[in-house]
Design a protein around this motif. Structure first.
Motif, PDB file in Angstrom:
ATOM      1  N   MET A   1       0.851  -1.204   0.000  1.00  0.00           N
ATOM      2  CA  MET A   1       0.000   0.000   0.000  1.00  0.00           C
ATOM      3  C   MET A   1       0.884   1.250   0.000  1.00  0.00           C
ATOM      4  SD  MET A   1      -2.844   2.057   0.718  1.00  0.00           S
ATOM      5  CE  MET A   1      -2.512   2.453  -0.839  1.00  0.00           C
ATOM      6  N   ARG A   2       0.728   2.078  -1.028  1.00  0.00           N
ATOM      7  CA  ARG A   2       1.711   3.145  -1.187  1.00  0.00           C
ATOM      8  C   ARG A   2       1.573   4.278  -0.174  1.00  0.00           C
ATOM      9  NH1 ARG A   2      -2.311   3.904  -4.894  1.00  0.00           N
ATOM     10  NH2 ARG A   2      -2.828   6.023  -5.598  1.00  0.00           N
ATOM     11  N   TYR A   3       0.481   4.350   0.575  1.00  0.00           N
ATOM     12  CA  TYR A   3       0.356   5.406   1.591  1.00  0.00           C
ATOM     13  C   TYR A   3       0.866   4.943   2.954  1.00  0.00           C
ATOM     14  CZ  TYR A   3      -3.190   6.855  -1.871  1.00  0.00           C
ATOM     15  OH  TYR A   3      -3.869   7.176  -3.008  1.00  0.00           O
ATOM     16  N   ILE A   4       1.172   3.658   3.065  1.00  0.00           N
ATOM     17  CA  ILE A   4       1.587   3.123   4.376  1.00  0.00           C
ATOM     18  C   ILE A   4       2.995   2.553   4.221  1.00  0.00           C
ATOM     19  CG2 ILE A   4       1.032   1.475   6.219  1.00  0.00           C
ATOM     20  CD1 ILE A   4      -1.906   1.729   5.396  1.00  0.00           C
ATOM     21  N   PRO A   5       3.975   3.153   4.896  1.00  0.00           N
ATOM     22  CA  PRO A   5       5.372   2.845   4.579  1.00  0.00           C
ATOM     23  C   PRO A   5       5.964   1.621   5.269  1.00  0.00           C
ATOM     24  CG  PRO A   5       5.248   4.680   6.127  1.00  0.00           C
ATOM     25  CD  PRO A   5       3.845   4.279   5.819  1.00  0.00           C
ATOM     26  N   HIS A   6       5.195   0.960   6.146  1.00  0.00           N
ATOM     27  CA  HIS A   6       5.793  -0.100   6.960  1.00  0.00           C
ATOM     28  C   HIS A   6       6.184  -1.332   6.156  1.00  0.00           C
ATOM     29  CE1 HIS A   6       3.359   2.439   9.521  1.00  0.00           C
ATOM     30  NE2 HIS A   6       4.000   2.004  10.577  1.00  0.00           N
ATOM     31  N   THR A   7       7.441  -1.769   6.318  1.00  0.00           N
ATOM     32  CA  THR A   7       7.847  -3.075   5.785  1.00  0.00           C
ATOM     33  C   THR A   7       7.557  -4.113   6.861  1.00  0.00           C
ATOM     34  OG1 THR A   7      10.069  -2.982   6.726  1.00  0.00           O
ATOM     35  CG2 THR A   7       9.760  -1.949   4.567  1.00  0.00           C
TER      36      THR A   7
ATOM     37  N   MET B   1      -3.810  13.623  11.264  1.00  0.00           N
ATOM     38  CA  MET B   1      -3.193  14.314  10.139  1.00  0.00           C
ATOM     39  C   MET B   1      -2.444  13.320   9.256  1.00  0.00           C
ATOM     40  SD  MET B   1      -4.249  17.359  10.710  1.00  0.00           S
ATOM     41  CE  MET B   1      -3.304  18.350   9.572  1.00  0.00           C
ATOM     42  N   LYS B   2      -3.202  12.420   8.631  1.00  0.00           N
ATOM     43  CA  LYS B   2      -2.556  11.451   7.752  1.00  0.00           C
ATOM     44  C   LYS B   2      -2.289  12.085   6.389  1.00  0.00           C
ATOM     45  CE  LYS B   2      -5.984   8.311   8.016  1.00  0.00           C
ATOM     46  NZ  LYS B   2      -6.696   7.062   7.714  1.00  0.00           N
ATOM     47  N   TYR B   3      -1.506  11.391   5.611  1.00  0.00           N
ATOM     48  CA  TYR B   3      -1.182  11.853   4.258  1.00  0.00           C
ATOM     49  C   TYR B   3      -2.458  12.028   3.429  1.00  0.00           C
ATOM     50  CZ  TYR B   3       0.429  11.419  -0.581  1.00  0.00           C
ATOM     51  OH  TYR B   3       0.636  11.606  -1.920  1.00  0.00           O
ATOM     52  N   ASN B   4      -2.509  13.075   2.633  1.00  0.00           N
ATOM     53  CA  ASN B   4      -3.655  13.346   1.764  1.00  0.00           C
ATOM     54  C   ASN B   4      -3.300  12.928   0.333  1.00  0.00           C
ATOM     55  OD1 ASN B   4      -3.585  16.448   3.476  1.00  0.00           O
ATOM     56  ND2 ASN B   4      -4.887  14.734   4.034  1.00  0.00           N
ATOM     57  N   PRO B   5      -3.814  11.775  -0.113  1.00  0.00           N
ATOM     58  CA  PRO B   5      -3.396  11.253  -1.422  1.00  0.00           C
ATOM     59  C   PRO B   5      -3.694  12.228  -2.568  1.00  0.00           C
ATOM     60  CG  PRO B   5      -4.481   9.554  -0.147  1.00  0.00           C
ATOM     61  CD  PRO B   5      -4.693  10.846   0.599  1.00  0.00           C
TER      62      PRO B   5
ATOM     63  N   LEU C   1      -8.213  -0.625   4.718  1.00  0.00           N
ATOM     64  CA  LEU C   1      -8.680   0.216   5.823  1.00  0.00           C
ATOM     65  C   LEU C   1      -8.291  -0.419   7.159  1.00  0.00           C
ATOM     66  CD1 LEU C   1     -12.243   1.323   4.602  1.00  0.00           C
ATOM     67  CD2 LEU C   1     -10.138   2.679   4.602  1.00  0.00           C
ATOM     68  N   LYS C   2      -8.444  -1.751   7.243  1.00  0.00           N
ATOM     69  CA  LYS C   2      -8.059  -2.430   8.484  1.00  0.00           C
ATOM     70  C   LYS C   2      -6.551  -2.289   8.715  1.00  0.00           C
ATOM     71  CE  LYS C   2      -8.219  -6.744  11.061  1.00  0.00           C
ATOM     72  NZ  LYS C   2      -8.680  -8.112  11.170  1.00  0.00           N
ATOM     73  N   HIS C   3      -5.789  -2.479   7.651  1.00  0.00           N
ATOM     74  CA  HIS C   3      -4.334  -2.344   7.760  1.00  0.00           C
ATOM     75  C   HIS C   3      -3.970  -0.926   8.231  1.00  0.00           C
ATOM     76  CE1 HIS C   3      -0.163  -3.153   6.990  1.00  0.00           C
ATOM     77  NE2 HIS C   3      -0.053  -2.236   6.031  1.00  0.00           N
ATOM     78  N   ALA C   4      -4.671   0.082   7.707  1.00  0.00           N
ATOM     79  CA  ALA C   4      -4.405   1.470   8.106  1.00  0.00           C
ATOM     80  C   ALA C   4      -4.606   1.627   9.615  1.00  0.00           C
ATOM     81  CB  ALA C   4      -5.326   2.429   7.338  1.00  0.00           C
ATOM     82  N   SER C   5      -5.709   1.097  10.131  1.00  0.00           N
ATOM     83  CA  SER C   5      -5.968   1.211  11.569  1.00  0.00           C
ATOM     84  C   SER C   5      -4.897   0.483  12.382  1.00  0.00           C
ATOM     85  CB  SER C   5      -7.352   0.651  11.918  1.00  0.00           C
ATOM     86  OG  SER C   5      -8.347   1.591  11.569  1.00  0.00           O
TER      87      SER C   5
ATOM     88  N   GLU D   1      -0.595  11.885  18.003  1.00  0.00           N
ATOM     89  CA  GLU D   1      -1.260  10.927  17.101  1.00  0.00           C
ATOM     90  C   GLU D   1      -0.439  10.846  15.820  1.00  0.00           C
ATOM     91  OE1 GLU D   1      -5.177  11.983  15.687  1.00  0.00           O
ATOM     92  OE2 GLU D   1      -5.527   9.973  14.901  1.00  0.00           O
ATOM     93  N   PRO D   2       0.353   9.802  15.668  1.00  0.00           N
ATOM     94  CA  PRO D   2       1.249   9.766  14.501  1.00  0.00           C
ATOM     95  C   PRO D   2       0.538   9.449  13.178  1.00  0.00           C
ATOM     96  CG  PRO D   2       1.922   8.190  16.237  1.00  0.00           C
ATOM     97  CD  PRO D   2       0.546   8.655  16.563  1.00  0.00           C
ATOM     98  N   THR D   3      -0.531   8.691  13.217  1.00  0.00           N
ATOM     99  CA  THR D   3      -1.234   8.117  12.055  1.00  0.00           C
ATOM    100  C   THR D   3      -0.387   7.051  11.371  1.00  0.00           C
ATOM    101  OG1 THR D   3      -0.625   9.407  10.079  1.00  0.00           O
ATOM    102  CG2 THR D   3      -2.260  10.383  11.591  1.00  0.00           C
ATOM    103  N   GLU D   4      -1.053   6.285  10.507  1.00  0.00           N
ATOM    104  CA  GLU D   4      -0.398   5.133   9.869  1.00  0.00           C
ATOM    105  C   GLU D   4       0.531   5.515   8.728  1.00  0.00           C
ATOM    106  OE1 GLU D   4      -3.477   6.042   9.622  1.00  0.00           O
ATOM    107  OE2 GLU D   4      -4.145   5.984   7.522  1.00  0.00           O
ATOM    108  N   THR D   5       0.478   6.759   8.256  1.00  0.00           N
ATOM    109  CA  THR D   5       1.259   7.074   7.061  1.00  0.00           C
ATOM    110  C   THR D   5       2.695   7.490   7.377  1.00  0.00           C
ATOM    111  OG1 THR D   5       0.371   9.333   6.954  1.00  0.00           O
ATOM    112  CG2 THR D   5      -0.772   7.652   5.672  1.00  0.00           C
TER     113      THR D   5
END
Lengths: 449, 486, 128
Positions: A1-7, B85-89, B349-353, B426-430
């Protein structure tokens, strides 16, 4: 997923540092009984190419001023938008920032809002403007609430010629506040009926609310409304849905209005099927502390340099909580920035020229239509860029026929005004060329477009 | 350790009005192709006093320079707690600007706006699935307006039953919008104390038959899951009340647990938080609201419904609370949120959380022991520290300002109010582990500076466009607009 | 911090100076310090009837707002107009130039319910 940087390596290293075995353990506080035990039932993820292609396929199903000749207004207007605007607001420093809570690294947003507040004051002729509201209708509702706070009265008179959507929003906001909302009739010229106003205005009235221009495009006699309202000790709220009109019209401030609430969409924002737009809100200096919303003020820093900060925030919900002047938190920042850039590009001459073109084109359209077979003009008060047309054939049928010929010819009025069941609202802006207007008149009369 | 910070050219820039020169133009309009028209002179104004006159170049440079004085998610790490404040695609921006979406007039007849209506319908369905509610309205413009919508729906439900309940319970950790909203819906606010999380006993003690609703935030503003939520909802329901959930912190729970399944009756979403739409320097956002089946008749007019392969607005509902916005809400924001949900899908979405919660706990693990951690339960998407025990007479404000010199946007500070000197991260997932490590190194270095050279904190920031500003004078002698001759 | 002995005090951190049946009211050094720089004061109009224990005005700093409560019941005889333009006086001179209102007392016995300086200092010690 390109918005999530975790490896995968990052994740296991981070879990180890936290001291848990797996991701599941991070959610130990979420009771099993409320856990979702299945995957979310949503479509599969899309690549960028697939996404854009899906969205384009949705986009082409919609009519726009690019596919149809558009004469729709009614609170949203098709105006010229200088190219510069979108390129400037697309700078990440503007659109990926949040509310300027840290002024040292938010001076761009803060100075721009200060400029916005200044230009809204200049345009409306008022003394203080806030950092913006959600849209015209919600700004109108907040204006009503502010008038109630200022007067400690409970009765509010709303002109029937005020945009019906705005009246609905006022009613929603006031649902449980024990206020009495009273409608004031429309006179034959399309303005608020002064006789009916006199009959309904009394010493318990907090505010008289009228559009300028009103929903029918007619220019209200604000000075007289102010005089009547003030004689009863009520506030006059002027609602401006089409601020381009203020390029030529006397400002509400000059005419004595107490609160000006309006819709800024005309000032550079795309139609976007109704939003995001931006509400503006301006008042008198003496009423400043009863005002809702954010405010930016000028000050200096430790080295004496000019700078800007959010100020007078003790009025707001994050400090005053249940006693705040409103529950509003953020403004409509980026949209306010759009209108700020628009107003600075158009400037003193440009806004006047744009307003004069709207006035001239709408007058031309009215003149052409006045001789059209089967159609007539309903009101005779002074108008800006909209007007009401009565049709001998049912309005819905006429509009439907014109759609097929490539026109979005107007907004039917029967739903909101049973007495205007055979009428529709036509808007003509500087974007409508003379040939388009001529073609509309021809098509209405059943001729070839 | 990398010291970031703004070290590029900092160009000075006047106010627009100070650049203005009579006769300059920054626009062009086609020549008027119809006869000029005049209004009666008594209706017309003189020129707009003070309005600027600028060239296009003046305007472009002005706003470009102003932009460089701002800090956004695109500039760097922006751990503003509770704001997600996550990344705004970027593709979402392109999507919202497609002419067939950006240029549609809101009064376009529904049969000529099928693409937009389909998008709105599918977004309603997606939000309902993520949250576990039966119905969703997209109309509210922002979280606070979503709250108002939800509280009006609850009130309408009560009134329809002839119930005249007058009070709303709100925990002391709540956002200020919650009590302000309850007041706007005509309710009296009863604040209740929480011990990090709400206890059943505390709710029970206040839950009498005059209480219309309890407003909660889950996870709450301390970043903690309300572990008793099911029992609390059950109790409130048994005593005839409703439970409202502020959805500001939904980013912790997508695909993990659904508020609708916990017994919550109403919740607003913040599309500008959870669904990645830009914060825009303070809006526009969007605050859709989800409700249970029994509350759906009261939702604002009018939702989008599907009829075969066609989409339309629902017919007028007699019980609806009415309308909140002039038109259909912030559709441009809905387009971006839809694009986000389509890009990630359910698994994304689950991965993001999961990654959002991982990041918050990682920051916590690295900073625990350096900064005071007032609540020790497992954090979800954000973690709250405090300035207790910070040496050198340094406070949270000083840490925040010093972070600016290190090149970061400070966390949310002094909120929630129950934690004295709160630092809410709050770091967010991005954000990557590398970014978090650099940030934590900076936080640790600042704690060291507080001990060894506290003046660095008291004087900060020194690398920003302006230094600390005199907010007292700004409030005592408000100057809220430019004037030619003040 | 200074707490003049001749004054009476309330739990809400107002002070009272009694001059026959007039009560002069302001906020204490402790209160002004806790608020920080005062930026705005809202006072009632002369002639307003106030009731002991009920709010009569508001004092604001940049980030805080606080109600001010009437220590005694009565009618507002005079207000300190200087505070409107220069609220900072409350910070610099809370007991003298920073007085807020003078109340013509309805019942002088109200004063008996107020704290003396020892009791007030004990209260502050407890709060901080």
């Amino acid at each position: 997923m390109r918005y999530i940087p975790h490896t995968a390596g990052d994740v296991s290293e981070m879990l180890e540092r936290i001291g848990v075995k797996n991701l599941e353990e991070l959610f130990v506080e979420v009771p099993d009984s409320v856990r979702l035990k299945r995957p979310l039932d949503l479509p599969e993820p899309l690549s960028e190419t697939e996404l854009l292609s899906e969205l384009k396929s949705l986009a082409v199903k919609n009519a726009t001023p690019g596919t149809h000749k558009c004469f729709l207004g009614g609170g949203a207007y098709h105006h010229f938008i200088p190219t510069v605007i979108d390129l400037l607001v697309s700078r990440g420093e503007f659109y990926t920032a949040y509310t300027p809570y840290q002024p040292e690294i938010s001076q761009g947003t803060l100075q721009a809002i200060f400029e916005f507040q200044t230009m809204i004051c200049q345009l409306t002729g008022m003394e203080v403007a806030n950092a913006s509201m959600y849209d015209g209708a919600s700004a109108c509702a907040e204006a009503v609430l502010m008038a109630v706070r200022l007067t400690r009265r409970k009765r509010v008179l709303l002109s029937r010629a005020l945009n019906p959507r705005y009246r609905e929003v006022v009613a929603t906001y006031c649902s449980y506040l024990g206020l009495e909302l009273v409608e004031v009739a429309v006179a034959a010229d399309g303005r608020t009926d002064l006789g009916d106003l006199a009959a309904k205005l009394d010493a318990t009235t907090a505010a008289v609310v009228a559009g300028y221009p009103n929903y029918f495009g007619v220019i209200e006699d604000v000075a007289t409304l102010v005089e009547r309202a003030h004689a009863a000790g009520a506030k006059l709220v002027t609602v401006v849905s089409e601020p381009v009109a203020l390029g030529v019209l006397k400002s509400p401030g000059e005419l004595g209005a107490d609160i000006v609430a309006g819709e800024g969409q005309s000032l550079g924002l795309p139609l976007a099927y109704g939003g995001p737009y931006v509400g503006f809100f301006a008042v008198r200096q003496k009423d400043l502390r009863a005002m809702p919303g954010r405010l930016v003020g000028e000050t200096t820093d430790l080295d004496g340099q000019r700078g800007f900060v959010l100020t007078l925030s003790t009025r707001e919900q994050h400090i005053r909580r249940e006693k705040a002047t409103s529950n509003i938190c953020s403004n409509q920042g980026l949209c306010a920035l759009v209108t700020t850039i628009f107003m600075s590009l158009l400037g003193k001459q440009g806004l006047r020229e744009m307003a004069e073109q709207n006035l001239a084109k709408a007058a031309y359209a009215r003149q052409q239509l006045s001789g059209a077979k089967g159609f007539s003009l309903v009101f005779d008060g002074p108008m800006f860029n909209e007007f009401v047309v009565r049709s001998e054939a049912p309005a819905a049928e006429v509009l439907r026929r014109l759609e097929a010929e490539g026109f979005l010819a107007g907004i039917p009025l029967g739903g909101d005004y049973p007495e205007l069941a055979d009428c529709f609202l036509v808007c003509v802006t500087e974007q409508n060329r003379r040939e388009e207007i001529d073609a509309l008149v021809t098509a209405l009369q059943g001729g070839a477009a | 350790m990398t010291i970031l910070g703004t070290s590029g050219l900092v160009l000075n820039e006047k106010l627009l009005f100070e650049h203005s020169k009579p006769g300059r133009k920054g626009y062009s309009l086609p020549k008027l192709d119809v006869p000029a028209a005049k209004l009666p002179a008594e209706l017309c104004r003189e020129e707009i006093n003070g309005f600027p006159e600028l060239s296009e170049v003046d305007v472009v440079r002005h706003f470009t320079r102003l932009s460089t004085w701002n800090y956004g998610v695109d500039s760097g790490f922006y751990p503003l707690g509770s704001c997600t404040m996550k990344y705004n695609p970027k593709v979402n921006e392109a999507a919202a600007r497609l002419p067939g979406l950006a240029n549609v007039h809101p009064a376009t007849p529904p049969h000529l706006a099928q693409g937009i209506l389909e998008l709105m319908y599918r977004l309603q369905v997606a939000l309902a699935e993520v949250s576990g509610f039966a119905k969703v309205t997209l109309q509210p413009a922002a979280g606070a307006q979503g709250e108002l919508t939800g509280m009006l729906v609850i009130r309408a439900w009560h009134e329809a039953r002839g119930s005249k309940r007058s009070k709303v319970l709100i925990p002391d950790t709540a956002h200020g919008t919650n009590p302000a909203t309850a007041t706007l819906a005509g309710y009296d606010v009863v604040p209740i104390a929480s011990q990090g999380v709400l206890t059943l006993e505390e709710v029970e003690a206040h839950m009498d038959d005059d209480v219309a609703a309890l407003m909660v935030t889950n996870p709450n503003t301390l970043g903690l899951f309300e572990t008793n939520i099911e029992a609390i909802c059950k109790l409130v329901h048994e005593r005839g009340g409703m439970v409202y959930c502020d959805g500001a912190n939904l980013n912790a729970l997508m695909g993990i647990a659904r508020p609708g399944d916990m017994g919550i009756d109403v919740m607003h979403f913040n599309l500008h938080k959870t669904f990645s739409t830009p914060h825009g320097g303070g809006g526009p956002g969007a605050g859709p609201v989800g409700v249970t089946e029994q509350l759906s008749p009261y939702l604002p007019a009018a939702g989008v419904e599907r009829d075969g392969d066609r989409y339309r607005f629902e017919p007028e509902k007699t019980d609806s609370i009415g309308r909140l916005m002039t038109f259909h809400g912030n559709v441009g924001i809905m387009v971006r949120a839809f694009a986000y949900a389509r890009t990630l899908g359910g698994s994304g979405l689950k991965h993001a959380s999961q990654m959002a919660v991982l990041n918050a706990n990682y920051v916590r693990a690295r900073l625990e022991g350096v900064y005071d951690l007032p609540y020790k339960r497992r954090s979800l998407h954000e973690v709250i520290f405090s300035d207790k025990d910070l040496p050198g007479g340094c406070h949270t404000l000083d840490v925040a300002k010093r972070l600016i010199d290190y090149g970061y946007h400070p966390p949310t500070i002094y909120f929630p109010l129950v934690v004295k000197g709160a630092i809410m991260i709050e770091p967010t997932e991005t954000e990557s582990q590398d970014v978090l490590d650099e940030f934590c190194d900076a936080m640790i270095a600042i704690a060291g500076e507080a001990r060894d050279n506290p003046d660095l904190l008291h004087q900060a920031p020194v690398r920003s466009r302006v230094r600390r500003l005199d907010e007292t004078t700004a409030a005592r002698k408000p100057k809220l607009r430019w004037e030619a001759n003040p | 911090m200074e707490f003049p002995e001749e004054l009476k005090y309330t739990e809400e951190h107002e002070w009272v100076m009694v001059e026959e049946d007039l009560a002069v009211v302001g906020i204490t050094d402790f209160a002004q310090d806790a608020l920080g720089d005062v930026v705005f004061v809202e006072l009632p109009e002369v002639g307003t009837v106030v009731e002991a224990g009920k709010a009569f005005g508001v004092v604001e700093s940049v980030k805080a707002v606080s109600d001010i409560y009437a220590p005694v019941s009565g009618t507002i005889e005079e207000i300190n107009d200087d505070l409107v333009d220069a609220p900072e006086i409350i910070n610099t001179s809370p007991y003298e130039d920073g007085w807020m209102i003078k109340i013509r007392m309805a019942d002088a016995a109200d004063v008996d319910d107020l704290m003396d300086v020892e009791a007030y200092q004990a209260l502050i010690a407890e709060e901080s």
